[in-house]
Design an enzyme around this catalytic site. Structure first.
Site, short mmCIF file in Angstrom:
data_model
loop_
_atom_site.label_atom_id
_atom_site.label_comp_id
_atom_site.label_asym_id
_atom_site.label_seq_id
_atom_site.Cartn_x
_atom_site.Cartn_y
_atom_site.Cartn_z
N TYR A 76 5.26 21.90 -32.89
CA TYR A 76 4.74 23.15 -32.54
C TYR A 76 4.80 23.85 -31.05
CZ TYR A 76 3.28 22.59 -37.39
OH TYR A 76 3.05 22.21 -38.64
N HIS A 100 6.14 13.92 -39.68
CA HIS A 100 6.11 15.08 -40.09
C HIS A 100 7.34 15.53 -41.43
CE1 HIS A 100 5.89 19.29 -38.14
NE2 HIS A 100 5.96 19.62 -39.29
N SER A 157 1.43 26.60 -45.34
CA SER A 157 2.12 27.60 -45.61
C SER A 157 1.47 28.56 -46.91
CB SER A 157 3.58 27.64 -45.80
OG SER A 157 3.93 27.38 -44.66
N PRO A 158 -0.03 28.48 -47.14
CA PRO A 158 -0.43 28.98 -48.63
C PRO A 158 -0.20 30.50 -48.57
CG PRO A 158 -2.22 28.63 -46.74
CD PRO A 158 -0.91 27.98 -46.33
N GLY A 201 2.69 31.94 -48.15
CA GLY A 201 4.07 31.93 -47.79
C GLY A 201 4.51 32.14 -46.57
N GLY A 226 3.77 34.11 -44.26
CA GLY A 226 3.75 35.64 -43.96
C GLY A 226 4.13 36.59 -44.88
P1 NAP Z 1 0.62 30.80 -43.62
O1 NAP Z 1 -0.52 30.23 -43.33
O2 NAP Z 1 1.19 30.85 -44.92
O3 NAP Z 1 0.83 32.40 -43.13
C1 NAP Z 1 0.54 32.68 -41.83
C2 NAP Z 1 0.72 34.42 -41.79
O4 NAP Z 1 -0.43 34.76 -42.54
C3 NAP Z 1 0.45 34.71 -40.37
O5 NAP Z 1 1.47 35.86 -39.96
C4 NAP Z 1 -1.01 35.24 -40.17
O6 NAP Z 1 -1.07 36.19 -39.40
C5 NAP Z 1 -0.90 35.72 -41.72
N1 NAP Z 1 -2.40 35.65 -42.02
C6 NAP Z 1 -3.30 34.57 -41.93
N2 NAP Z 1 -4.49 35.01 -42.72
C7 NAP Z 1 -4.43 36.33 -42.92
C8 NAP Z 1 -5.39 37.35 -43.34
N3 NAP Z 1 -6.55 36.88 -43.95
N4 NAP Z 1 -4.84 38.63 -43.85
C9 NAP Z 1 -3.57 38.81 -43.43
N5 NAP Z 1 -2.72 38.10 -42.98
C10 NAP Z 1 -3.17 36.79 -42.55
O7 NAP Z 1 1.88 30.18 -42.72
P2 NAP Z 1 2.35 28.94 -41.74
O8 NAP Z 1 1.75 29.04 -40.50
O9 NAP Z 1 3.91 28.78 -42.34
O10 NAP Z 1 1.48 27.70 -42.74
C11 NAP Z 1 0.04 27.29 -42.34
C12 NAP Z 1 -0.01 26.11 -41.54
O11 NAP Z 1 0.82 25.03 -42.01
C13 NAP Z 1 0.88 26.14 -40.37
O12 NAP Z 1 0.45 26.83 -39.22
C14 NAP Z 1 0.96 24.54 -39.97
O13 NAP Z 1 -0.20 24.03 -39.32
C15 NAP Z 1 1.24 24.01 -41.28
N6 NAP Z 1 2.61 23.94 -41.76
C16 NAP Z 1 3.10 22.58 -41.85
C17 NAP Z 1 4.59 22.41 -41.99
C18 NAP Z 1 5.01 21.06 -42.37
O14 NAP Z 1 6.21 20.68 -42.55
N7 NAP Z 1 4.14 20.06 -42.48
C19 NAP Z 1 5.51 23.39 -42.42
C20 NAP Z 1 4.83 24.78 -42.15
C21 NAP Z 1 3.58 25.02 -41.91
P3 NAP Z 1 -1.87 36.16 -37.95
O15 NAP Z 1 -1.33 35.01 -37.20
O16 NAP Z 1 -1.52 37.47 -37.41
O17 NAP Z 1 -3.33 36.24 -38.19
#
Ligand code: NAP
Length: 270
Positions: free
Chosen positions: A49, A107, A188-189, A191, A193
């Site tokens: 990251y 990863h 990515s719960p 999706g 974004g």
């Molecule tokens: P995500 O959590 O599905 O979505 C993040 C998005 O949702 C951001 O744009 C955030 O905006 C928005 N958001 C969060 N809370 C909100 C709320 N209460 N109301 C409105 N919008 C909200 O996406 P992700 O970052 O892909 O996944 C989460 C985590 O999973 C990552 O950060 C990472 O740690 C992990 N991950 C792991 C892998 C892997 O290969 N192991 C791959 C992808 C992700 P703001 O930032 O503006 O709050």
């Protein structure tokens, strides 16, 4: 905050992701700290990251809070050789300003034999540099192989893509993890974004005086720990409150129908 176990330890059901958090550093640090105060003590990061910048930011955010969190990071597959894993872990520890990780994951499956990576991870456990190890993006066959190589009870978790429009892992991956006592962490719960609009979610949210995102987290948290990423205090606090939201069986059934499981041929990976 409700919990689930990873490697036999209680971990906050709703944690904090950190992917792409390097943009807007001060706000991100504030959000992470607010999340810990709200009980979101599971912090997920990775050397990937921001090319290390996010681990450095997390290290700053956890100043004075380290002992209250369950800190997880990941080694890139290309680094996960015997020596490379140890080197990558040292670098992560330095950036995170800590002497140990609670969880260290591969990863995604990569070029180095898994036997080598597992041996390196076991060595890090012996040295006290990591407390548990796990994997990420392993499908049902890969997780069986990992469990065989590492031995019973050694693989603490499998971190997988899991959101309302992507429930593939419910078909075979979660059952395989459950057979081996491997915790499932859903990434990515929301999706990543692209959060869906849905009348079903609107109605359930209104009934609970909650938001649709809270309803989604409550639905997913029935099968997995979840790690939404939120870079603002308001978003973090909204997500934390989802851990206390209990859905009625008929609400679960309605969401299940609105967002049906669509098995794919391959594990979805972001
Ligand atoms: P995500 O959590 O599905 O979505 C993040 C998005 O949702 C951001 O744009 C955030 O905006 C928005 N958001 C969060 N809370 C909100 C709320 N209460 N109301 C409105 N919008 C909200 O996406 P992700 O970052 O892909 O996944 C989460 C985590 O999973 C990552 O950060 C990472 O740690 C992990 N991950 C792991 C892998 C892997 O290969 N192991 C791959 C992808 C992700 P703001 O930032 O503006 O709050």
């Amino acid at each position: 905050m409700r919990t689930r176990t990873i490697g036999g330890e209680s971990v906050a059901l709703v944690g904090q992701g950190t992917w792409q958090m390097e943009h807007g550093r001060a706000r991100a640090v504030d959000a992470l700290r607010a999340g810990v105060d709200a009980g979101m003590t599971h912090i997920d990061t990775a050397e990937m990251y921001g090319g290390g910048a996010v681990e450095a930011l997390v290290g700053e955010a956890l100043e004075g809070l380290r002992d209250r969190v369950f800190l997880a990071s990941k080694v890139l597959p290309q680094n996960a050789s015997a020596r490379g894993t140890a080197r990558a872990c040292e670098a992560s520890l330095r950036r995170l300003r800590t002497d140990r990780l609670d969880l260290y994951m591969l990863h995604w499956p990569g070029p180095h034999p898994l036997e080598q990576t597992v041996a390196a991870l076991e060595r890090l456990v012996e040295q006290g540099k990591i407390r548990h190890f796990g994997v990420s993006n392993f499908d049902e066959n890969e997780i069986e192989e990992a469990a065989r190589i590492a031995g019973p009870g050694r693989v603490a978790c499998n971190q997988l893509c899991y959101h309302l429009a992507e429930r593939h892992i419910e078909q075979a991956v979660i059952p395989a993890c459950e057979r081996h006592g491997i915790a499932v962490v859903g990434y990515s719960p929301f999706g990543s974004g692209r959060f869906p609009r849905s009348r079903v979610l609107d109605d359930i949210a209104a009934r609970h005086d909650a938001t649709t995102r809270q309803v989604a987290l409550a639905f997913l948290a029935r099968r997995a720990l979840v790690i939404p990423k939120a870079a603002s205090r308001a978003h973090v606090l909204e997500n934390a409150a989802a851990a206390d939201l209990a859905l009625a069986p008929e609400e679960v059934a309605a969401i299940d129908e609105a967002f049906p499981l669509r098995p794919r041929t391959q594990l979805p990976i972001i």
